[in-house]
Design a protein around this motif. Structure first.
Motif, PDB file in Angstrom:
ATOM      1  N   ALA A   1       0.888  -1.317  -0.016  1.00 44.32           N
ATOM      2  CA  ALA A   1       0.260  -0.047  -0.078  1.00 44.32           C
ATOM      3  C   ALA A   1       0.875   1.228  -0.028  1.00 44.32           C
ATOM      4  O   ALA A   1       0.411   2.409  -0.289  1.00 44.32           O
ATOM      5  CB  ALA A   1      -0.889  -0.029   1.118  1.00 44.32           C
ATOM      6  N   TYR A   2       2.249   1.123   0.301  1.00 50.48           N
ATOM      7  CA  TYR A   2       2.925   2.379   0.189  1.00 50.48           C
ATOM      8  C   TYR A   2       3.126   2.999  -1.122  1.00 50.48           C
ATOM      9  O   TYR A   2       3.295   4.205  -1.223  1.00 50.48           O
ATOM     10  CB  TYR A   2       4.391   1.595   0.685  1.00 50.48           C
ATOM     11  CG  TYR A   2       4.723   1.424   1.949  1.00 50.48           C
ATOM     12  CD1 TYR A   2       4.233   2.390   3.210  1.00 50.48           C
ATOM     13  CD2 TYR A   2       5.169   0.250   2.402  1.00 50.48           C
ATOM     14  CE1 TYR A   2       4.347   2.038   4.213  1.00 50.48           C
ATOM     15  CE2 TYR A   2       5.154  -0.114   3.641  1.00 50.48           C
ATOM     16  CZ  TYR A   2       5.046   0.840   4.844  1.00 50.48           C
ATOM     17  OH  TYR A   2       5.094   0.627   6.053  1.00 50.48           O
ATOM     18  N   THR A   3       3.098   2.249  -2.179  1.00 50.03           N
ATOM     19  CA  THR A   3       3.186   3.089  -3.676  1.00 50.03           C
ATOM     20  C   THR A   3       1.597   2.308  -4.510  1.00 50.03           C
ATOM     21  O   THR A   3       1.533   1.019  -4.141  1.00 50.03           O
ATOM     22  CB  THR A   3       4.378   2.866  -4.188  1.00 50.03           C
ATOM     23  OG1 THR A   3       4.375   1.271  -4.652  1.00 50.03           O
ATOM     24  CG2 THR A   3       5.509   3.316  -3.293  1.00 50.03           C
ATOM     25  N   ARG A   4       1.236   3.199  -5.428  1.00 50.88           N
ATOM     26  CA  ARG A   4       0.190   2.766  -6.152  1.00 50.88           C
ATOM     27  C   ARG A   4       0.864   1.617  -7.120  1.00 50.88           C
ATOM     28  O   ARG A   4       0.295   0.640  -7.660  1.00 50.88           O
ATOM     29  CB  ARG A   4      -0.297   3.796  -6.969  1.00 50.88           C
ATOM     30  CG  ARG A   4      -0.982   4.640  -6.166  1.00 50.88           C
ATOM     31  CD  ARG A   4      -1.608   5.875  -7.108  1.00 50.88           C
ATOM     32  NE  ARG A   4      -2.541   6.851  -6.453  1.00 50.88           N
ATOM     33  CZ  ARG A   4      -2.839   7.747  -6.739  1.00 50.88           C
ATOM     34  NH1 ARG A   4      -2.881   8.215  -8.041  1.00 50.88           N
ATOM     35  NH2 ARG A   4      -3.831   8.833  -6.084  1.00 50.88           N
ATOM     36  N   ARG A   5       2.220   1.606  -7.605  1.00 49.12           N
ATOM     37  CA  ARG A   5       2.926   0.936  -8.433  1.00 49.12           C
ATOM     38  C   ARG A   5       2.823  -0.569  -7.950  1.00 49.12           C
ATOM     39  O   ARG A   5       2.585  -1.534  -8.592  1.00 49.12           O
ATOM     40  CB  ARG A   5       4.208   1.411  -8.821  1.00 49.12           C
ATOM     41  CG  ARG A   5       4.665   0.814 -10.142  1.00 49.12           C
ATOM     42  CD  ARG A   5       6.026   1.352 -10.659  1.00 49.12           C
ATOM     43  NE  ARG A   5       6.532   0.601 -11.751  1.00 49.12           N
ATOM     44  CZ  ARG A   5       7.817   0.728 -11.952  1.00 49.12           C
ATOM     45  NH1 ARG A   5       8.694   1.364 -11.166  1.00 49.12           N
ATOM     46  NH2 ARG A   5       8.495   0.105 -13.046  1.00 49.12           N
ATOM     47  N   LEU A   6       3.366  -0.396  -6.837  1.00 55.24           N
ATOM     48  CA  LEU A   6       3.607  -2.171  -6.266  1.00 55.24           C
ATOM     49  C   LEU A   6       2.018  -2.454  -5.797  1.00 55.24           C
ATOM     50  O   LEU A   6       1.946  -3.654  -5.895  1.00 55.24           O
ATOM     51  CB  LEU A   6       4.354  -1.753  -4.730  1.00 55.24           C
ATOM     52  CG  LEU A   6       5.760  -1.691  -4.924  1.00 55.24           C
ATOM     53  CD1 LEU A   6       6.440  -1.752  -3.485  1.00 55.24           C
ATOM     54  CD2 LEU A   6       6.458  -2.760  -5.838  1.00 55.24           C
ATOM     55  N   ALA A   7       1.069  -1.679  -5.509  1.00 51.85           N
ATOM     56  CA  ALA A   7      -0.254  -2.284  -5.237  1.00 51.85           C
ATOM     57  C   ALA A   7      -0.585  -2.888  -6.421  1.00 51.85           C
ATOM     58  O   ALA A   7      -1.400  -3.770  -6.530  1.00 51.85           O
ATOM     59  CB  ALA A   7      -1.015  -1.326  -4.682  1.00 51.85           C
ATOM     60  N   ALA A   8      -0.583  -2.043  -7.768  1.00 46.06           N
ATOM     61  CA  ALA A   8      -0.997  -2.553  -8.804  1.00 46.06           C
ATOM     62  C   ALA A   8      -0.351  -3.940  -9.434  1.00 46.06           C
ATOM     63  O   ALA A   8      -0.877  -4.662 -10.200  1.00 46.06           O
ATOM     64  CB  ALA A   8      -0.849  -1.376  -9.967  1.00 46.06           C
ATOM     65  N   TYR A   9       0.806  -3.894  -8.959  1.00 42.11           N
ATOM     66  CA  TYR A   9       1.615  -4.947  -9.641  1.00 42.11           C
ATOM     67  C   TYR A   9       0.887  -6.287  -8.921  1.00 42.11           C
ATOM     68  O   TYR A   9       0.852  -7.360  -9.476  1.00 42.11           O
ATOM     69  CB  TYR A   9       3.185  -4.864  -9.228  1.00 42.11           C
ATOM     70  CG  TYR A   9       3.975  -6.064  -9.588  1.00 42.11           C
ATOM     71  CD1 TYR A   9       4.518  -6.367 -11.059  1.00 42.11           C
ATOM     72  CD2 TYR A   9       4.371  -7.047  -8.615  1.00 42.11           C
ATOM     73  CE1 TYR A   9       5.226  -7.363 -11.347  1.00 42.11           C
ATOM     74  CE2 TYR A   9       4.987  -8.031  -9.058  1.00 42.11           C
ATOM     75  CZ  TYR A   9       5.423  -8.289 -10.426  1.00 42.11           C
ATOM     76  OH  TYR A   9       6.255  -9.344 -10.607  1.00 42.11           O
ATOM     77  N   ARG A  10       0.912  -6.031  -7.582  1.00 46.14           N
ATOM     78  CA  ARG A  10       0.161  -7.134  -6.805  1.00 46.14           C
ATOM     79  C   ARG A  10      -1.156  -7.741  -7.165  1.00 46.14           C
ATOM     80  O   ARG A  10      -1.269  -8.993  -7.087  1.00 46.14           O
ATOM     81  CB  ARG A  10       0.382  -6.878  -5.231  1.00 46.14           C
ATOM     82  CG  ARG A  10      -0.129  -8.192  -4.358  1.00 46.14           C
ATOM     83  CD  ARG A  10      -0.126  -7.871  -3.107  1.00 46.14           C
ATOM     84  NE  ARG A  10      -0.623  -9.149  -2.384  1.00 46.14           N
ATOM     85  CZ  ARG A  10      -0.784  -9.123  -0.964  1.00 46.14           C
ATOM     86  NH1 ARG A  10      -0.554  -8.236  -0.074  1.00 46.14           N
ATOM     87  NH2 ARG A  10      -1.028 -10.571  -0.311  1.00 46.14           N
ATOM     88  N   GLN A  11      -1.923  -6.630  -7.469  1.00 40.27           N
ATOM     89  CA  GLN A  11      -3.116  -6.961  -8.016  1.00 40.27           C
ATOM     90  C   GLN A  11      -3.214  -7.969  -9.281  1.00 40.27           C
ATOM     91  O   GLN A  11      -4.218  -8.686  -9.485  1.00 40.27           O
ATOM     92  CB  GLN A  11      -3.936  -5.801  -7.994  1.00 40.27           C
ATOM     93  CG  GLN A  11      -5.513  -6.057  -8.512  1.00 40.27           C
ATOM     94  CD  GLN A  11      -6.126  -6.729  -7.543  1.00 40.27           C
ATOM     95  OE1 GLN A  11      -6.300  -6.383  -6.278  1.00 40.27           O
ATOM     96  NE2 GLN A  11      -6.818  -7.971  -7.739  1.00 40.27           N
ATOM     97  N   LYS A  12      -2.277  -7.510 -10.133  1.00 43.75           N
ATOM     98  CA  LYS A  12      -2.164  -8.211 -11.459  1.00 43.75           C
ATOM     99  C   LYS A  12      -1.807  -9.755 -11.399  1.00 43.75           C
ATOM    100  O   LYS A  12      -2.020 -10.485 -11.647  1.00 43.75           O
ATOM    101  CB  LYS A  12      -0.996  -7.458 -12.008  1.00 43.75           C
ATOM    102  CG  LYS A  12      -1.318  -6.192 -12.966  1.00 43.75           C
ATOM    103  CD  LYS A  12      -2.110  -6.175 -14.062  1.00 43.75           C
ATOM    104  CE  LYS A  12      -2.566  -4.951 -14.851  1.00 43.75           C
ATOM    105  NZ  LYS A  12      -3.462  -5.513 -16.162  1.00 43.75           N
ATOM    106  N   LEU A  13      -0.834  -9.936 -10.242  1.00 46.33           N
ATOM    107  CA  LEU A  13      -0.297 -11.091  -9.635  1.00 46.33           C
ATOM    108  C   LEU A  13      -1.367 -12.034  -9.338  1.00 46.33           C
ATOM    109  O   LEU A  13      -1.936 -13.205  -9.548  1.00 46.33           O
ATOM    110  CB  LEU A  13       0.679 -11.059  -8.673  1.00 46.33           C
ATOM    111  CG  LEU A  13       2.245 -10.541  -9.234  1.00 46.33           C
ATOM    112  CD1 LEU A  13       3.004 -10.814  -8.021  1.00 46.33           C
ATOM    113  CD2 LEU A  13       2.700 -11.647 -10.237  1.00 46.33           C
ATOM    114  N   ASP A  14      -2.083 -11.372  -8.449  1.00 43.05           N
ATOM    115  CA  ASP A  14      -3.564 -11.968  -7.850  1.00 43.05           C
ATOM    116  C   ASP A  14      -4.541 -12.473  -8.936  1.00 43.05           C
ATOM    117  O   ASP A  14      -4.945 -13.463  -8.990  1.00 43.05           O
ATOM    118  CB  ASP A  14      -4.086 -11.230  -6.844  1.00 43.05           C
ATOM    119  CG  ASP A  14      -3.035 -10.902  -5.574  1.00 43.05           C
ATOM    120  OD1 ASP A  14      -2.467 -11.797  -5.472  1.00 43.05           O
ATOM    121  OD2 ASP A  14      -3.536  -9.959  -4.903  1.00 43.05           O
ATOM    122  N   ASP A  15      -4.976 -11.366  -9.921  1.00 43.96           N
ATOM    123  CA  ASP A  15      -5.694 -11.666 -11.073  1.00 43.96           C
ATOM    124  C   ASP A  15      -5.251 -12.905 -11.705  1.00 43.96           C
ATOM    125  O   ASP A  15      -5.955 -13.549 -12.340  1.00 43.96           O
ATOM    126  CB  ASP A  15      -6.117 -10.592 -11.660  1.00 43.96           C
ATOM    127  CG  ASP A  15      -6.792  -9.337 -10.853  1.00 43.96           C
ATOM    128  OD1 ASP A  15      -7.346  -9.514  -9.871  1.00 43.96           O
ATOM    129  OD2 ASP A  15      -6.519  -8.092 -11.354  1.00 43.96           O
TER     130      ASP A  15
END
Length: 346
Positions: free
Chosen positions: A327-341
């Motif tokens: 949650a510290y950066t939008r970029r890391l959060a978006a990357y993790r969401q991509k992995l989850d999806d």
């Protein structure tokens, strides 16, 4: 079918890497990268080092050579849209990992630049480190020239959710480069280049290397050994001080690694207690007095965010299910969401 879906899903992930359709050869400093176009067969070139892993004597003290190394490999993972220039990245992640326990750590011996492997505990520490960073993007890995750091990096990457393969880049001579070329674009997309550099080696402990720490304290006195181990500018006999180690490690970081972060590459550095303390001293702007009290545990990753030219310390990710760090950066959060999806679809 699962394998096919995994490959298709991986191909949809965003890339911060260089791509261009104006030609099939691209030069980044001392590295040339060639990739597929309609007119060109894929291959990539490796860097040529202008220094070797060596030490030399000066005034009876063995010092690390200060000549800069150019063994920097900027192999870029190809983006799916090679006709579009990538947007300038405004942040990147930097992960620092001290290698897992070595056989000489276990025996309480001064190790320094002696090349010894991990213990079983060290292997487990490396695997746990990999689990902690399994959701953080990794584009390039830098390690020291010592096997305990390289083992840690390789074992850690076995836990990463992207399942990319870490590949050590060899540049000893032209034949080594030629024999290790990869001719598959898809394989390169699923690979992570590993750059080894002696400048990231542990502090060279000189005449203490191989000695038992307790016996050394009894021979020379606790205060003297503590001075050698924890002072900033006093080296052990014919060895390096922390200051000398910092000169080579930080110089290498600034010349070879920081530019990769500036370009948006997500970097992992696997090295040693003193070379990493030196880099952290630079990142956190520590004084020589502050750095001597800095302790680093084996196998515990530390995360930094490089943003707008500054390094922001984020501590250590707890594990693959821990959400706070992302949650510290939008970029890391978006990357993790991509992995989850991606993995929900498989």
């Amino acid at each position: 079918m699962a394998s096919l879906m995994f490959q298709q899903a991986v191909g949809t992930l965003p890339s911060s890497d260089f791509s261009n359709s104006s030609g099939c050869r691209h030069d980044f400093g001392n590295v040339s990268v060639k990739f597929v176009t309609k007119e060109c067969k894929f291959r990539f070139g490796y860097p040529i080092s202008d220094s070797v892993s060596s030490c030399h004597k000066r005034s009876g003290v063995i010092q690390a050579s200060t000549s800069p190394a150019s063994a920097v490999n900027t192999i870029s993972l190809l983006s799916d849209s090679s006709s579009e220039k990538p947007k300038k990245a405004n942040e990147a992640s930097l992960i620092l990992i001290r290698h897992g326990e070595s056989l000489w750590n276990e025996k309480n011996l001064f190790t320094g630049c002696v090349d010894v492997p991990l213990t079983k505990k060290g292997v487990e520490e490396a695997i746990q480190a990999g689990k902690r960073i399994s959701n953080i993007p990794v584009d390039m890995i830098y390690t020291s020239a010592l096997i305990r750091a390289q083992m840690t990096a390789m074992l850690a990457m076995t836990q990463h959710r992207r399942k990319k393969v870490p590949i050590i880049m060899h540049d000893e001579d032209e034949q080594a480069k030629l024999w290790s070329e990869i001719y598959s674009e898809e394989t390169t997309k699923q690979s992570v280049p590993v750059i080894t550099a002696w400048q990231l080696n542990e502090r060279m402990y000189g005449e203490l290397q191989g000695l038992n720490k307790q016996e050394t304290a009894e021979r020379y006195g606790i205060d003297k050994v503590l001075e050698w181990r924890r002072s900033y500018d006093i080296p052990p006999p014919n060895g390096e001080s922390l200051e000398m180690c910092a000169e080579r490690a930080v110089a290498y970081f600034k010349k070879n690694i920081e530019p990769q972060l500036q370009s948006g590459k997500n970097i992992v550095i696997v090295a040693h207690g003193n070379s990493l303390r030196s880099i952290i001293m630079y990142l956190d702007k520590l004084t020589s007095q502050e750095v001597i009290s800095l302790e680093l545990s084996t196998g515990i990753p530390l995360l930094y965010i490089f943003k707008e030219g500054k390094f922001i310390k984020r501590g250590s990710p707890v594990g693959p299910t821990e959400a706070g760090v992302y949650a510290y950066t939008r970029r890391l959060a978006a990357y993790r969401q991509k992995l989850d999806d991606m993995f929900q679809e498989i």
